[in-house]
Design a protein around this motif. Structure first.
Motif, PDB file in Angstrom:
ATOM      1  N   ASN A  39       0.828  -1.208   0.000  1.00  0.00           N
ATOM      2  CA  ASN A  39       0.000   0.000   0.000  1.00  0.00           C
ATOM      3  C   ASN A  39       0.860   1.256   0.000  1.00  0.00           C
ATOM      4  OD1 ASN A  39      -2.588  -1.177  -0.074  1.00  0.00           O
ATOM      5  ND2 ASN A  39      -2.462  -1.633   2.099  1.00  0.00           N
ATOM      6  N   ALA A  40       1.943   1.234   0.761  1.00  0.00           N
ATOM      7  CA  ALA A  40       2.852   2.384   0.777  1.00  0.00           C
ATOM      8  C   ALA A  40       3.467   2.594  -0.602  1.00  0.00           C
ATOM      9  CB  ALA A  40       3.932   2.194   1.835  1.00  0.00           C
ATOM     10  N   LEU A  41       3.905   1.513  -1.245  1.00  0.00           N
ATOM     11  CA  LEU A  41       4.491   1.631  -2.580  1.00  0.00           C
ATOM     12  C   LEU A  41       3.479   2.147  -3.598  1.00  0.00           C
ATOM     13  CD1 LEU A  41       6.702  -1.552  -2.959  1.00  0.00           C
ATOM     14  CD2 LEU A  41       7.449   0.815  -2.785  1.00  0.00           C
ATOM     15  N   ARG A  42       2.307   1.517  -3.647  1.00  0.00           N
ATOM     16  CA  ARG A  42       1.290   1.946  -4.621  1.00  0.00           C
ATOM     17  C   ARG A  42       0.910   3.403  -4.423  1.00  0.00           C
ATOM     18  NH1 ARG A  42      -0.201  -3.329  -4.048  1.00  0.00           N
ATOM     19  NH2 ARG A  42      -1.519  -2.959  -2.232  1.00  0.00           N
ATOM     20  N   SER A  43       0.672   3.793  -3.192  1.00  0.00           N
ATOM     21  CA  SER A  43       0.294   5.176  -2.917  1.00  0.00           C
ATOM     22  C   SER A  43       1.413   6.141  -3.298  1.00  0.00           C
ATOM     23  CB  SER A  43      -0.069   5.343  -1.445  1.00  0.00           C
ATOM     24  OG  SER A  43      -1.200   4.565  -1.128  1.00  0.00           O
ATOM     25  N   GLY A  44       2.635   5.780  -2.983  1.00  0.00           N
ATOM     26  CA  GLY A  44       3.776   6.622  -3.328  1.00  0.00           C
ATOM     27  C   GLY A  44       3.968   6.756  -4.824  1.00  0.00           C
ATOM     28  N   ILE A  45       3.810   5.665  -5.543  1.00  0.00           N
ATOM     29  CA  ILE A  45       3.952   5.707  -7.005  1.00  0.00           C
ATOM     30  C   ILE A  45       2.872   6.599  -7.606  1.00  0.00           C
ATOM     31  CG2 ILE A  45       3.732   4.311  -9.100  1.00  0.00           C
ATOM     32  CD1 ILE A  45       5.195   2.055  -7.452  1.00  0.00           C
ATOM     33  N   ARG A  46       1.650   6.472  -7.117  1.00  0.00           N
ATOM     34  CA  ARG A  46       0.553   7.318  -7.621  1.00  0.00           C
ATOM     35  C   ARG A  46       0.802   8.799  -7.337  1.00  0.00           C
ATOM     36  NH1 ARG A  46      -3.162   3.490  -4.902  1.00  0.00           N
ATOM     37  NH2 ARG A  46      -3.504   1.841  -6.393  1.00  0.00           N
ATOM     38  N   ALA A  47       1.412   9.100  -6.213  1.00  0.00           N
ATOM     39  CA  ALA A  47       1.621  10.496  -5.810  1.00  0.00           C
ATOM     40  C   ALA A  47       2.905  11.102  -6.387  1.00  0.00           C
ATOM     41  CB  ALA A  47       1.652  10.590  -4.286  1.00  0.00           C
ATOM     42  N   ALA A  48       3.763  10.288  -6.955  1.00  0.00           N
ATOM     43  CA  ALA A  48       5.050  10.766  -7.468  1.00  0.00           C
ATOM     44  C   ALA A  48       4.848  11.797  -8.578  1.00  0.00           C
ATOM     45  CB  ALA A  48       5.872   9.581  -7.982  1.00  0.00           C
ATOM     46  N   ARG A  49       5.683  12.808  -8.568  1.00  0.00           N
ATOM     47  CA  ARG A  49       5.614  13.877  -9.561  1.00  0.00           C
ATOM     48  C   ARG A  49       6.699  13.772 -10.622  1.00  0.00           C
ATOM     49  NH1 ARG A  49       4.840  18.379  -4.853  1.00  0.00           N
ATOM     50  NH2 ARG A  49       2.668  17.898  -4.358  1.00  0.00           N
ATOM     51  N   GLY A  50       7.640  12.869 -10.426  1.00  0.00           N
ATOM     52  CA  GLY A  50       8.753  12.738 -11.357  1.00  0.00           C
ATOM     53  C   GLY A  50       8.430  11.872 -12.555  1.00  0.00           C
ATOM     54  N   ARG A  51       9.135  12.125 -13.641  1.00  0.00           N
ATOM     55  CA  ARG A  51       9.003  11.274 -14.825  1.00  0.00           C
ATOM     56  C   ARG A  51       9.483   9.861 -14.509  1.00  0.00           C
ATOM     57  NH1 ARG A  51      11.985  12.025 -20.687  1.00  0.00           N
ATOM     58  NH2 ARG A  51      11.078  10.151 -21.605  1.00  0.00           N
ATOM     59  N   TYR A  52      10.540   9.773 -13.703  1.00  0.00           N
ATOM     60  CA  TYR A  52      11.097   8.503 -13.278  1.00  0.00           C
ATOM     61  C   TYR A  52      10.948   8.379 -11.769  1.00  0.00           C
ATOM     62  CZ  TYR A  52      13.441   9.114 -17.777  1.00  0.00           C
ATOM     63  OH  TYR A  52      13.705   9.342 -19.096  1.00  0.00           O
ATOM     64  N   ILE A  53      10.881   7.144 -11.305  1.00  0.00           N
ATOM     65  CA  ILE A  53      10.791   6.877  -9.872  1.00  0.00           C
ATOM     66  C   ILE A  53      11.884   5.888  -9.494  1.00  0.00           C
ATOM     67  CG2 ILE A  53       9.370   5.971  -7.988  1.00  0.00           C
ATOM     68  CD1 ILE A  53       6.906   6.593  -9.773  1.00  0.00           C
ATOM     69  N   ILE A  54      12.657   6.250  -8.503  1.00  0.00           N
ATOM     70  CA  ILE A  54      13.632   5.338  -7.914  1.00  0.00           C
ATOM     71  C   ILE A  54      13.168   5.085  -6.488  1.00  0.00           C
ATOM     72  CG2 ILE A  54      15.993   5.080  -7.066  1.00  0.00           C
ATOM     73  CD1 ILE A  54      16.936   6.606  -9.524  1.00  0.00           C
TER      74      ILE A  54
END
Length: 163
Positions: free
Chosen positions: A69-84
């Motif tokens: 849930n933390a990962l999914r929520s974080g990915i949805r909220a990310a503003r970057g073109r790429y996510i690390i």
């Protein structure tokens, strides 16, 4: 759009979250990379959220329990073109994700970080290690350059498999 989100799932990591954020902030500044540090806080009961905010990260509160849930929520909220992504327990080196970002810029859709341990037990130690504080207490980082070599080797393998 900013280029990079460094996403750190978090649950009760008050002892390590500030140092992880500092490493990531330094990386973004050194590389002149447009980015953010996003802490996906999974209902921490310690001071992780306030420490992360004070350290300059954007903090997303994720009330639903579970790492996924933390990962999914974080990915949805990310503003970057790429996510690390990497855990903020001190097991990832956020000061040098150059090889991962380079692979993403080259068009790779997914680059998986690895948390490696120097020792015969590998990533997950025996049960008695958990009783003494978990795998975090027993992992350590390899010398500089190892991550880049692993990523380069992984890219070679993937290119061969794609033929």
């Amino acid at each position: 759009m900013m280029e990079l989100t460094i996403l750190m799932p978090c649950r009760n990591e008050e002892a390590t979250v500030a140092a992880c954020i500092a490493e990531a902030k330094d990386y973004l500044a050194r590389g002149n990379i447009s980015g953010e540090i996003l802490i996906a806080d999974n209902a921490s009961t310690d001071n992780s959220r306030s420490i992360a905010e004070a350290a300059g990260a954007r903090v997303l509160f994720v009330p639903e329990p579970g790492y996924g849930n933390a990962l999914r929520s974080g990915i949805r909220a990310a503003r970057g073109r790429y996510i690390i992504m990497g855990d903020c327990d001190g097991s990832y080196d956020f000061s040098r994700p150059d090889a991962m970002l380079s692979a993403l810029r080259e068009g790779w859709e997914l680059v998986l970080p690895m948390c490696l341990s120097n020792g015969s037990q590998g990533y997950f130690p025996m049960q008695d290690a958990y009783d003494e504080g978990g795998y975090e207490a027993n992992n350590s980082r390899f010398k500089p350059g190892v991550a880049e070599k692993l990523i380069a080797a992984g890219k070679e393998v993937m290119a061969e498999l794609a033929k």
